[in-house]
Design a protein around this motif. Structure first.
Motif, PDB file in Angstrom:
ATOM      1  N   PRO A   1       2.755  44.221 -37.663  1.00 24.01           N
ATOM      2  CA  PRO A   1       1.412  43.780 -37.270  1.00 24.01           C
ATOM      3  C   PRO A   1       0.709  42.946 -38.332  1.00 24.01           C
ATOM      4  O   PRO A   1       0.135  41.889 -38.021  1.00 24.01           O
ATOM      5  CB  PRO A   1       0.680  45.099 -37.011  1.00 24.01           C
ATOM      6  CG  PRO A   1       1.758  46.023 -36.540  1.00 24.01           C
ATOM      7  CD  PRO A   1       2.957  45.661 -37.379  1.00 24.01           C
ATOM      8  N   THR A   2       0.766  43.371 -39.590  1.00 22.22           N
ATOM      9  CA  THR A   2       0.079  42.617 -40.645  1.00 22.22           C
ATOM     10  C   THR A   2       0.754  41.266 -40.872  1.00 22.22           C
ATOM     11  O   THR A   2       0.080  40.238 -41.037  1.00 22.22           O
ATOM     12  CB  THR A   2       0.050  43.417 -41.960  1.00 22.22           C
ATOM     13  OG1 THR A   2      -0.641  44.646 -41.740  1.00 22.22           O
ATOM     14  CG2 THR A   2      -0.665  42.639 -43.058  1.00 22.22           C
ATOM     15  N   GLU A   3       2.088  41.239 -40.865  1.00 19.54           N
ATOM     16  CA  GLU A   3       2.803  39.974 -41.028  1.00 19.54           C
ATOM     17  C   GLU A   3       2.450  39.012 -39.900  1.00 19.54           C
ATOM     18  O   GLU A   3       2.245  37.814 -40.134  1.00 19.54           O
ATOM     19  CB  GLU A   3       4.313  40.218 -41.028  1.00 19.54           C
ATOM     20  CG  GLU A   3       4.853  40.844 -42.300  1.00 19.54           C
ATOM     21  CD  GLU A   3       6.325  41.204 -42.202  1.00 19.54           C
ATOM     22  OE1 GLU A   3       6.976  41.301 -43.252  1.00 19.54           O
ATOM     23  OE2 GLU A   3       6.823  41.395 -41.059  1.00 19.54           O
ATOM     24  N   ARG A   4       2.358  39.533 -38.703  1.00 16.22           N
ATOM     25  CA  ARG A   4       2.039  38.670 -37.559  1.00 16.22           C
ATOM     26  C   ARG A   4       0.632  38.096 -37.700  1.00 16.22           C
ATOM     27  O   ARG A   4       0.413  36.901 -37.463  1.00 16.22           O
ATOM     28  CB  ARG A   4       2.165  39.471 -36.268  1.00 16.22           C
ATOM     29  CG  ARG A   4       1.993  38.626 -35.005  1.00 16.22           C
ATOM     30  CD  ARG A   4       2.479  39.375 -33.790  1.00 16.22           C
ATOM     31  NE  ARG A   4       2.389  38.573 -32.580  1.00 16.22           N
ATOM     32  CZ  ARG A   4       2.922  38.893 -31.421  1.00 16.22           C
ATOM     33  NH1 ARG A   4       3.612  40.005 -31.310  1.00 16.22           N
ATOM     34  NH2 ARG A   4       2.796  38.102 -30.360  1.00 16.22           N
ATOM     35  N   ALA A   5      -0.321  38.924 -38.090  1.00 16.32           N
ATOM     36  CA  ALA A   5      -1.691  38.449 -38.264  1.00 16.32           C
ATOM     37  C   ALA A   5      -1.754  37.374 -39.338  1.00 16.32           C
ATOM     38  O   ALA A   5      -2.381  36.314 -39.144  1.00 16.32           O
ATOM     39  CB  ALA A   5      -2.607  39.620 -38.627  1.00 16.32           C
ATOM     40  N   VAL A   6      -1.113  37.622 -40.459  1.00 18.01           N
ATOM     41  CA  VAL A   6      -1.132  36.654 -41.564  1.00 18.01           C
ATOM     42  C   VAL A   6      -0.464  35.351 -41.139  1.00 18.01           C
ATOM     43  O   VAL A   6      -0.985  34.256 -41.402  1.00 18.01           O
ATOM     44  CB  VAL A   6      -0.441  37.244 -42.814  1.00 18.01           C
ATOM     45  CG1 VAL A   6      -0.236  36.162 -43.872  1.00 18.01           C
ATOM     46  CG2 VAL A   6      -1.270  38.389 -43.387  1.00 18.01           C
ATOM     47  N   PHE A   7       0.677  35.445 -40.474  1.00 16.13           N
ATOM     48  CA  PHE A   7       1.381  34.235 -40.042  1.00 16.13           C
ATOM     49  C   PHE A   7       0.526  33.415 -39.084  1.00 16.13           C
ATOM     50  O   PHE A   7       0.389  32.199 -39.241  1.00 16.13           O
ATOM     51  CB  PHE A   7       2.707  34.598 -39.370  1.00 16.13           C
ATOM     52  CG  PHE A   7       3.484  33.388 -38.913  1.00 16.13           C
ATOM     53  CD1 PHE A   7       4.350  32.751 -39.775  1.00 16.13           C
ATOM     54  CD2 PHE A   7       3.331  32.880 -37.626  1.00 16.13           C
ATOM     55  CE1 PHE A   7       5.062  31.615 -39.367  1.00 16.13           C
ATOM     56  CE2 PHE A   7       4.016  31.758 -37.212  1.00 16.13           C
ATOM     57  CZ  PHE A   7       4.889  31.124 -38.085  1.00 16.13           C
ATOM     58  N   VAL A   8      -0.044  34.069 -38.085  1.00 13.74           N
ATOM     59  CA  VAL A   8      -0.845  33.347 -37.091  1.00 13.74           C
ATOM     60  C   VAL A   8      -2.050  32.676 -37.752  1.00 13.74           C
ATOM     61  O   VAL A   8      -2.327  31.494 -37.512  1.00 13.74           O
ATOM     62  CB  VAL A   8      -1.304  34.313 -35.973  1.00 13.74           C
ATOM     63  CG1 VAL A   8      -2.383  33.673 -35.111  1.00 13.74           C
ATOM     64  CG2 VAL A   8      -0.120  34.728 -35.112  1.00 13.74           C
ATOM     65  N   LEU A   9      -2.764  33.408 -38.583  1.00 14.20           N
ATOM     66  CA  LEU A   9      -3.959  32.850 -39.203  1.00 14.20           C
ATOM     67  C   LEU A   9      -3.628  31.709 -40.152  1.00 14.20           C
ATOM     68  O   LEU A   9      -4.330  30.692 -40.188  1.00 14.20           O
ATOM     69  CB  LEU A   9      -4.730  33.939 -39.942  1.00 14.20           C
ATOM     70  CG  LEU A   9      -5.347  35.030 -39.058  1.00 14.20           C
ATOM     71  CD1 LEU A   9      -6.013  36.095 -39.911  1.00 14.20           C
ATOM     72  CD2 LEU A   9      -6.353  34.437 -38.078  1.00 14.20           C
TER      73      LEU A   9
END
Length: 299
Positions: A121-129
């Motif tokens: 979840p955190t990796e996905r948020a960071v990647f998207v942002l």
């Protein structure tokens, strides 16, 4: 400043940024319905904020949206563990303008959304942002509750992971249209050889019925297997069928109607003039919104 004027300002800001916030939430969650819920939660928090204390309203709203999406993403991971068959993103109707924005179209494509599913979840948020919306590291750090240096490391790790798995070929819209048109002609005509000609040898077909509608429980790989699956499925059909070209997730798709009712969305990914990925969503929960929605321009 009156309370009424402040409320109007808050509403105007939220409405102006709504598509951006929706896209952030959708790319993190892969679910338009859950993204809408996140926006509702974001709005409820936003109207309680003292706007006089907010230096950057866009950054503030993105931060709220990201935090709410992270909370929901963690709960969704438990739901997916018991999901029947492959889980595909909820298809999202998009306008042709989205396809012209190559970076945005790729980021919301079924193929890339499935890669994002393999991130934490955190990796996905960071990647998207960072990769999709170019949010600076300090803002991302505030949104995910990490230090800027940690966020840089997470961004590097997530980017390397996605780059190793995402489709690499850039295909013109003309090539894509031609491949999909050939695919539709072959499918409607029950032309097995025509399908074999347009499908890549290592094409992957994935179906999502959610345990409610019939769908392949595992990915089907290979042009011959996929072509026979598709022609066999059409051959068993006993009611009027219509394949309606549409745009979902920034790319070409077919809306499949059985006896006038939307039964599924079949999205296609094209590389080098041939179809390399087919993503069939039949889960009724993932189709309830798309039947009546207006195509989104996204950000």
């Amino acid at each position: 400043m009156s309370d009424e004027h402040t409320a109007d300002e808050a509403t105007e800001t939220f409405v102006a940024l709504r598509n951006l916030l929706f896209t952030v939430a959708y790319e993190m969650l892969g679910s338009a319905a859950d993204a809408e819920d996140v926006l509702q939660e974001t709005w409820l928090r936003w109207v309680e904020v003292d706007l006089g204390q907010v230096r950057d309203r866009r950054a503030y709203l993105v931060r709220i949206t990201t935090r709410q999406a992270l909370n929901r993403l963690r709960s969704m991971s438990r739901r997916k563990e018991s999901y029947v068959g492959p889980w595909l993103p909820e298809p999202l109707l998009t306008t042709p303008d989205v396809a012209e924005d190559v970076e945005l179209a790729e980021s919301v494509s079924m193929a890339v959304m499935l890669v994002l599913e393999t991130l934490s979840p955190t990796e996905r948020a960071v990647f998207v942002l960072r990769e999709v919306f170019d949010v600076d590291y300090d803002e991302i750090a505030a949104a995910v509750g990490k230090s800027p240096s940690a966020v840089r490391q997470i961004a590097h790790r997530a980017r390397r992971h996605v780059d190793a798995r995402r489709p690499r070929a850039v295909v013109s819209q003309r090539q894509t249209r031609a491949a999909v048109e050939s695919f539709v002609r072959a499918l409607e005509g029950g032309d097995l050889q025509g399908l074999l000609d347009v499908l890549a040898p290592d094409v992957v077909y994935m179906g999502d019925g959610g345990g409610v509608k019939h769908a392949a429980l595992r990915p089907v790989v290979g042009a011959d297997k996929v072509a026979r699956l598709l022609t066999g499925g059409l051959g068993r059909n006993t009611v009027p069928l219509a394949l309606v070209p549409t745009m979902v997730n920034g790319g070409p798709a077919l809306a499949i109607h059985l006896d006038g009712v939307l039964d599924g969305i079949l999205a296609a990914h094209v590389e080098a003039g041939r179809i390399t990925g087919l993503y069939a969503v039949r889960n009724p929960e993932k189709l309830s919104r798309i039947a009546s929605e207006t195509p989104l321009t996204l950000r």
